[in-house]
Design a protein around this motif. Structure first.
Motif, PDB file in Angstrom:
ATOM      1  N   GLY A 167       7.640  -5.031   4.478  1.00 46.85           N
ATOM      2  CA  GLY A 167       6.302  -4.589   4.825  1.00 46.85           C
ATOM      3  C   GLY A 167       5.895  -3.310   4.127  1.00 46.85           C
ATOM      4  O   GLY A 167       6.725  -2.563   3.599  1.00 46.85           O
ATOM      5  N   SER A 168       4.596  -3.051   4.144  1.00 50.42           N
ATOM      6  CA  SER A 168       4.058  -1.899   3.417  1.00 50.42           C
ATOM      7  C   SER A 168       4.547  -0.575   3.997  1.00 50.42           C
ATOM      8  O   SER A 168       4.743   0.398   3.261  1.00 50.42           O
ATOM      9  CB  SER A 168       2.526  -1.935   3.423  1.00 50.42           C
ATOM     10  OG  SER A 168       2.030  -1.929   4.751  1.00 50.42           O
ATOM     11  N   SER A 169       4.763  -0.495   5.315  1.00 50.31           N
ATOM     12  CA  SER A 169       5.267   0.747   5.904  1.00 50.31           C
ATOM     13  C   SER A 169       6.635   1.094   5.354  1.00 50.31           C
ATOM     14  O   SER A 169       6.945   2.266   5.102  1.00 50.31           O
ATOM     15  CB  SER A 169       5.334   0.632   7.434  1.00 50.31           C
ATOM     16  OG  SER A 169       4.036   0.593   7.990  1.00 50.31           O
ATOM     17  N   ASP A 170       7.462   0.082   5.142  1.00 47.50           N
ATOM     18  CA  ASP A 170       8.798   0.327   4.606  1.00 47.50           C
ATOM     19  C   ASP A 170       8.722   0.838   3.168  1.00 47.50           C
ATOM     20  O   ASP A 170       9.486   1.716   2.775  1.00 47.50           O
ATOM     21  CB  ASP A 170       9.630  -0.950   4.686  1.00 47.50           C
ATOM     22  CG  ASP A 170       9.951  -1.340   6.115  1.00 47.50           C
ATOM     23  OD1 ASP A 170      11.080  -1.114   6.552  1.00 47.50           O
ATOM     24  OD2 ASP A 170       9.049  -1.846   6.812  1.00 47.50           O
ATOM     25  N   GLU A 171       7.801   0.292   2.402  1.00 45.29           N
ATOM     26  CA  GLU A 171       7.646   0.740   1.017  1.00 45.29           C
ATOM     27  C   GLU A 171       7.230   2.210   0.943  1.00 45.29           C
ATOM     28  O   GLU A 171       7.536   2.897  -0.031  1.00 45.29           O
ATOM     29  CB  GLU A 171       6.602  -0.119   0.310  1.00 45.29           C
ATOM     30  CG  GLU A 171       7.029  -1.547   0.034  1.00 45.29           C
ATOM     31  CD  GLU A 171       5.975  -2.290  -0.758  1.00 45.29           C
ATOM     32  OE1 GLU A 171       6.049  -2.286  -1.994  1.00 45.29           O
ATOM     33  OE2 GLU A 171       5.056  -2.863  -0.122  1.00 45.29           O
ATOM     34  N   GLN A 172       6.528   2.695   1.969  1.00 45.08           N
ATOM     35  CA  GLN A 172       6.050   4.082   1.998  1.00 45.08           C
ATOM     36  C   GLN A 172       7.072   5.046   2.611  1.00 45.08           C
ATOM     37  O   GLN A 172       6.873   6.256   2.602  1.00 45.08           O
ATOM     38  CB  GLN A 172       4.767   4.171   2.820  1.00 45.08           C
ATOM     39  CG  GLN A 172       3.623   3.314   2.327  1.00 45.08           C
ATOM     40  CD  GLN A 172       2.528   3.183   3.382  1.00 45.08           C
ATOM     41  OE1 GLN A 172       2.395   4.019   4.269  1.00 45.08           O
ATOM     42  NE2 GLN A 172       1.754   2.108   3.297  1.00 45.08           N
ATOM     43  N   SER A 173       8.160   4.513   3.146  1.00 45.55           N
ATOM     44  CA  SER A 173       9.056   5.328   3.967  1.00 45.55           C
ATOM     45  C   SER A 173       9.974   6.218   3.145  1.00 45.55           C
ATOM     46  O   SER A 173      10.505   5.813   2.116  1.00 45.55           O
ATOM     47  CB  SER A 173       9.911   4.424   4.863  1.00 45.55           C
ATOM     48  OG  SER A 173       9.112   3.767   5.825  1.00 45.55           O
ATOM     49  N   HIS A 174      10.152   7.412   3.634  1.00 48.70           N
ATOM     50  CA  HIS A 174      11.167   8.344   3.157  1.00 48.70           C
ATOM     51  C   HIS A 174      11.394   9.312   4.318  1.00 48.70           C
ATOM     52  O   HIS A 174      10.807  10.394   4.382  1.00 48.70           O
ATOM     53  CB  HIS A 174      10.712   9.096   1.910  1.00 48.70           C
ATOM     54  CG  HIS A 174      11.824   9.777   1.170  1.00 48.70           C
ATOM     55  ND1 HIS A 174      12.735  10.612   1.786  1.00 48.70           N
ATOM     56  CD2 HIS A 174      12.205   9.729  -0.140  1.00 48.70           C
ATOM     57  CE1 HIS A 174      13.591  11.075   0.898  1.00 48.70           C
ATOM     58  NE2 HIS A 174      13.303  10.544  -0.285  1.00 48.70           N
ATOM     59  N   THR A 175      12.248   8.896   5.240  1.00 52.51           N
ATOM     60  CA  THR A 175      12.385   9.622   6.497  1.00 52.51           C
ATOM     61  C   THR A 175      12.695  11.092   6.279  1.00 52.51           C
ATOM     62  O   THR A 175      12.016  11.970   6.820  1.00 52.51           O
ATOM     63  CB  THR A 175      13.462   8.957   7.371  1.00 52.51           C
ATOM     64  OG1 THR A 175      13.069   7.606   7.663  1.00 52.51           O
ATOM     65  CG2 THR A 175      13.631   9.702   8.681  1.00 52.51           C
ATOM     66  N   LEU A 176      13.719  11.390   5.499  1.00 50.45           N
ATOM     67  CA  LEU A 176      14.127  12.788   5.330  1.00 50.45           C
ATOM     68  C   LEU A 176      13.034  13.636   4.689  1.00 50.45           C
ATOM     69  O   LEU A 176      12.732  14.736   5.163  1.00 50.45           O
ATOM     70  CB  LEU A 176      15.386  12.857   4.483  1.00 50.45           C
ATOM     71  CG  LEU A 176      16.697  13.145   5.221  1.00 50.45           C
ATOM     72  CD1 LEU A 176      17.879  13.031   4.271  1.00 50.45           C
ATOM     73  CD2 LEU A 176      16.682  14.498   5.904  1.00 50.45           C
TER      74      LEU A 176
END
Length: 395
Positions: free
Chosen positions: A26-35
């Motif tokens: 999903g698109s949210s995962d593509e945008q993710s960079h938690t740290l």
């Protein structure tokens, strides 16, 4: 170098950037960079001890220096399908789950819910994907009034049952979840059944520390091989639950990240060999799933402040391993886990120079390294990082 003790800490959900296959989730995962995103939320993390182990060298994280570095550092890509605790932790120890575990975006079907309701003697509430904190606010009053269990799921392969401790005794909730675990097999074999006790009153509900996970098991792992060789393996936090007790010689429950660190420190004072393996879940449960990047960042800083207590107890025959099991970026839409790279930091006082570990192809590299460090023959997936460590250590 011969290893006597391996201290292993999982910073639950502390991902370090979208994985190469994040687009499949999903698109949210593509945008993710938690740290990076939680560091940006506080204008830079104050975590000098993690930086000294090499965390800032893996990627650009505001606040984390890239030098000087004392440890071995890199990042790992998950090969298992999914982005849940179960998938990540089992891949560490050599089990790659190539097939997806079942998920229920429309709630659980009648063949699951009806026998569960028959066992508990009441119809369930909810039965749909939901945020854990939101679901108890929405259904808590009705649950308190009727005693009906709140059953819900998420984007992960989980069957969760929430109940108020003053309405349903915790041991009864555990019994319901054990029935569900035995029910949920075959094509309905979810990764975890989770008991979610809570307390309080409408508008002021809070989940308690008496959560319990009932997990599937997937065969023998490096943990079993270690225990068969006589090495103690202590699971701290939810570790024993994640593995269904398999390969764990002692289980220690915890109430928070801070308590988890306290238990690790106390166990280091008691246990002179083998593995001490802890999961610190607050990053995930209290901040990632609740979309609280500032709280998430402060929790990382709080862990960093206590890290010297662990570092100071290491001997030249010890290894400290710090990693994560997935991401849970609190700044992207939704409250689900995120498909991310995870950091891997390895440190021993015997290290004489920093060691870049590079981009590792699988989480199973940790299990392969653990086996190699204890002199076990290589088995299963994963490539040992141990030769890189040994080459940088004093004799």
């Amino acid at each position: 170098m011969r290893v006597k003790r391996w201290i292993w800490i999982v910073l639950d959900s502390v991902g370090i950037g979208a994985a190469p296959d994040a687009h499949r989730y999903g698109s949210s995962d593509e945008q993710s960079h938690t740290l990076r995103h939680v560091a940006e939320a506080v204008a830079g993390l104050q975590a000098p001890h993690l930086a000294a182990l090499g965390l800032g060298c893996i990627d650009d994280i505001p606040g984390l220096a890239k030098a000087p570095v004392q440890g071995a550092y890199g990042k790992m890509q998950e090969q298992s399908y999914g982005k849940d605790t179960t998938n990540g932790h089992w891949e560490y120890v050599g089990v790659i789950l190539h097939e997806p575990l079942p998920v229920y975006p429309n709630g659980f079907p009648p063949e699951v819910i009806e026998p569960f309701e028959a066992y508990v003697g009441k119809p369930v509430l909810c039965n749909r994907p939901a945020s854990g904190t939101e679901v108890i606010e929405a259904y808590g009053p009705k649950h308190q009034e009727t005693g009906r269990p709140i059953v819900y799921t998420s984007a992960d392969s989980v069957f969760q049952v929430a109940a108020h401790e003053d309405v349903i005794p915790v041991e009864q909730l555990y019994d319901w979840c054990l029935f569900a675990r035995n029910l949920l097999t075959g094509r309905h074999g979810v990764g975890r059944v989770i008991a979610r006790p809570f307390r309080g009153s409408p508008g002021r509900y809070e989940r308690t520390h008496r959560r319990k996970d009932f997990s599937l098991t997937f065969g023998e792992t490096v943990l079993n091989r270690l225990t068969q060789q006589g090495h103690p393996v202590t699971g701290i936090g939810k570790i024993a639950d994640i593995y269904g007790g398999s390969g764990i010689t002692e289980a220690i429950h915890t109430t928070s990240n801070d308590d988890g660190v306290t238990q690790v420190v106390a166990q280091m004072d008691r246990q002179s060999s083998g593995v001490i393996y802890a999961n610190l879940v607050d990053f995930d449960a209290k901040y990632g799933h609740r979309n609280d990047p500032v709280g998430f960042a402060r929790a990382i800083e709080a862990f960093d402040r206590r890290l010297p207590e662990i570092l100071g107890r290491l001997t030249p025959h010890d290894v400290l391993c710090i990693t994560a099991d997935h991401g849970c970026d609190p700044t992207t839409p939704g409250t689900d886990h995120s498909r991310e790279w995870v950091p891997v930091l390895l440190y021993s006082p015997a290290l004489q120079a920093p060691v870049p570990l590079g981009d590792r192809k699988t989480f199973a590299d940790i299990g392969a390294t653990l086996a190699d460090a204890f002199g076990l023959a290589p088995e299963g997936p994963g490539e040992s990082m141990w030769p890189l460590i040994v080459n940088a250590c004093s004799s």
